[in-house]
Enzyme design. Structure first.
Site, PDB file in Angstrom:
ATOM      1  N   LYS A  77      15.007  46.288  23.827  1.00 58.05           N
ATOM      2  CA  LYS A  77      14.087  46.162  22.703  1.00 58.05           C
ATOM      3  C   LYS A  77      14.855  46.397  21.406  1.00 58.05           C
ATOM      4  CE  LYS A  77       9.619  48.031  21.102  1.00 58.05           C
ATOM      5  NZ  LYS A  77       8.510  48.955  21.431  1.00 58.05           N
ATOM      6  N   SER A 152       4.055  47.209  20.468  1.00 53.78           N
ATOM      7  CA  SER A 152       5.219  46.715  19.757  1.00 53.78           C
ATOM      8  C   SER A 152       6.301  46.120  20.673  1.00 53.78           C
ATOM      9  CB  SER A 152       5.848  47.845  18.941  1.00 53.78           C
ATOM     10  OG  SER A 152       6.326  48.878  19.788  1.00 53.78           O
ATOM     11  N   SER A 176       2.244  50.620  23.118  1.00 53.90           N
ATOM     12  CA  SER A 176       3.182  49.544  22.815  1.00 53.90           C
ATOM     13  C   SER A 176       3.805  48.864  24.019  1.00 53.90           C
ATOM     14  CB  SER A 176       4.302  50.064  21.911  1.00 53.90           C
ATOM     15  OG  SER A 176       3.814  50.314  20.620  1.00 53.90           O
TER      16      SER A 176
END
Length: 475
Positions: A77, A152, A176
């Protein structure tokens, strides 16, 4: 053999260990798939083709086959540093800034034998529940490219749903991992606070943000979680890490594969946001719970509705700590003017907080945490919808008022953040497809250290629903 991109991580691991395919061949196939599919999705912000192939060769020649993720592809990520690779944090301010050292989680995944192929997209600094950053562009949902993927960890979820990756690590500070997993028809696991030493949540504001996993199957999620924990001689050697309960020895993959046990389930009838926001639960979201209850009771599990008691001020307190977490960004002066409006608003509000307000809020949330754990303790797991609404159209959160944008996010995902505040494990499972062909998930919340129970329940449901055989509209 099926196309490599159609294999689950566990099947791919087996194929690698049978020497039917090499890590380089897997990596080459993954890179080809990304080149073919990602221009229509936008899941990746960086693809490290040369480094990935070099790493695949290193894994094959230098690492023992016994490593948990030997030869398996994944991506980092874009909030996580990998030495020599840019970390953009989803922000215009950091595009092209190359990391000088790797974060601990990256080292752990490398030690497990994984092959990173790049970086997946995230909203600016991971502060929102949708992944449409100005810096790198909107991530499009593989099920319907006019829709968003949540956030996210939105890039990670889109990459897995579009079969560019078999699984991916993410992070979860208010949903997220679970939000994008649900929006993309995937399994998303947020573990107990402290379980993953390199992404424990202990040092984040209010202990909110922990590492998590996104996958197409329950067993793949468990495989990745086992690797992220990085045991030594079967033990979690970290003074912050929760030791797994003795009844399953922390063998999450084993629990997911076996899928055994009968459990007592609670069905949550409200959310902690109800007194502060107008929460509208879409009929398809409600159907996820009804369908899950019907399936679980047919398998012999107990189910009982219950309402969470709270004082009606949870939302106000959560927003306070979210503002506080944004205030710590190492940005000042003209840098603040280059932030997206929502990020700039969160930072400004956070820096207006007094120490007294923050400390009182943290104390109140600690009391809320204890109350939630106590109320949920009579159940082995608690059922909710993962999201109150179906996946949102791209641009749905583009409103002029940053506070209204934040409220829209909380109304979309009112079942996720309180689990972070309580530090509990939770998994989202893709129960249904709507009449419009969109995935919708149900969330199971466990007791502290109850990941094995969640994996067992998820595996039982997966055998009935077979969601891993569904394909998004993206070819």
């Amino acid at each position: 053999m099926a196309d490599i991109h159609e294999l689950t991580a566990l099947d791919l691991w087996t194929t690698l260990h049978k020497r039917e395919i090499s890590p380089r061949e897997v990596t080459t196939s993954v890179l080809r798939r990304i080149a073919q599919v990602d221009p229509d999705v936008g899941a990746f912000v960086t693809v490290t083709e040369d480094a990935a192939l070099e790493r695949a060769d290193e894994v094959e020649t230098s690492l023992p086959h016994t490593r948990t993720l030997w030869g398996l592809p994944l991506a980092d990520k874009d909030l996580v540093n990998r030495r020599g690779v840019p970390t953009g944090f989803g922000s215009e301010l950091f595009q092209g800034v190359v990391a000088e050292a790797s974060d601990e989680l990256v080292t752990v995944l490398d030690d497990a034998g994984a092959v990173s192929v790049g970086k997946t997209a995230t909203p600016e600094f991971g502060l929102s529940g949708y992944t449409e950053p100005r810096a790198t562009g909107r991530v499009r949902n593989p099920w319907n490219r006019s829709l968003g993927v949540g956030g996210s960890s939105g890039g990670a979820a889109a990459a897995v749903a579009a079969r560019m990756l078999p699984f991916a690590p993410g992070s979860d500070g208010g949903g997220s991992v679970r939000i994008p997993a649900a929006a993309c028809g995937l399994v998303g696991m947020k573990p107990t606070r402290g379980l993953i030493p390199s992404a424990s949540g202990i040092t984040s504001v209010a202990g909110l943000s922990v590492g998590g996993t996104i996958a197409r199957t329950v067993s793949d999620s468990a495989l990745l979680l086992d690797a992220m924990i990085a045991r030594r001689n079967g033990q979690i050697e970290h003074h912050y890490a929760l030791r797994a309960p003795d009844d399953h020895d922390g063998d999450f993959l084993g629990a997911a594969v076996r899928g055994e046990g009968r459990f007592q389930l609670g069905i949550l009838t409200n959310t902690p946001w109800d007194d502060e926001l107008e929460i509208v639960v879409d009929p398809d979201a409600a159907r996820t719970v009804r369908d899950a209850v019907e399936l679980f009771t047919a398998m012999g599990h107990g189910a009982e509705e219950f309402t969470l008691r709270h004082d009606g001020r949870y939302g106000e307190r959560f927003m306070t700590v979210w503002h506080a977490s944004a205030s710590t960004l190492p940005l000042d002066g003209e840098q603040l003017e280059r932030l997206e409006p929502l990020t700039r608003h969160l930072v400004a509000r956070g820096r207006e907080l007094t120490a007294r307000t923050l400390l009182e809020t943290l104390s109140e949330l600690t009391a809320f945490e204890r109350s939630v754990i106590e109320q949920l303790s009579r159940f082995d797991a608690v059922l909710t919808p993962t999201l109150a609404l179906t996946p949102r159209p791209l641009g749905w959160f583009d409103v002029d008022d940053p506070e209204e944008c934040f409220r829209l996010q909380c109304a979309y995902e009112p079942y996720t953040s309180f689990v972070n505040v309580a530090g509990l494990p939770a998994i989202t499972l893709p129960i249904i497809e709507t009449d419009a062909g969109l995935p919708m998930g149900v969330q199971l919340i466990g007791r502290p250290g109850g990941e094995a129970t969640l994996f067992a329940l998820g595996a039982q449901l997966e055998r009935r629903v077979r969601w891993q055989n569904r394909r998004p509209g993206l070819s």
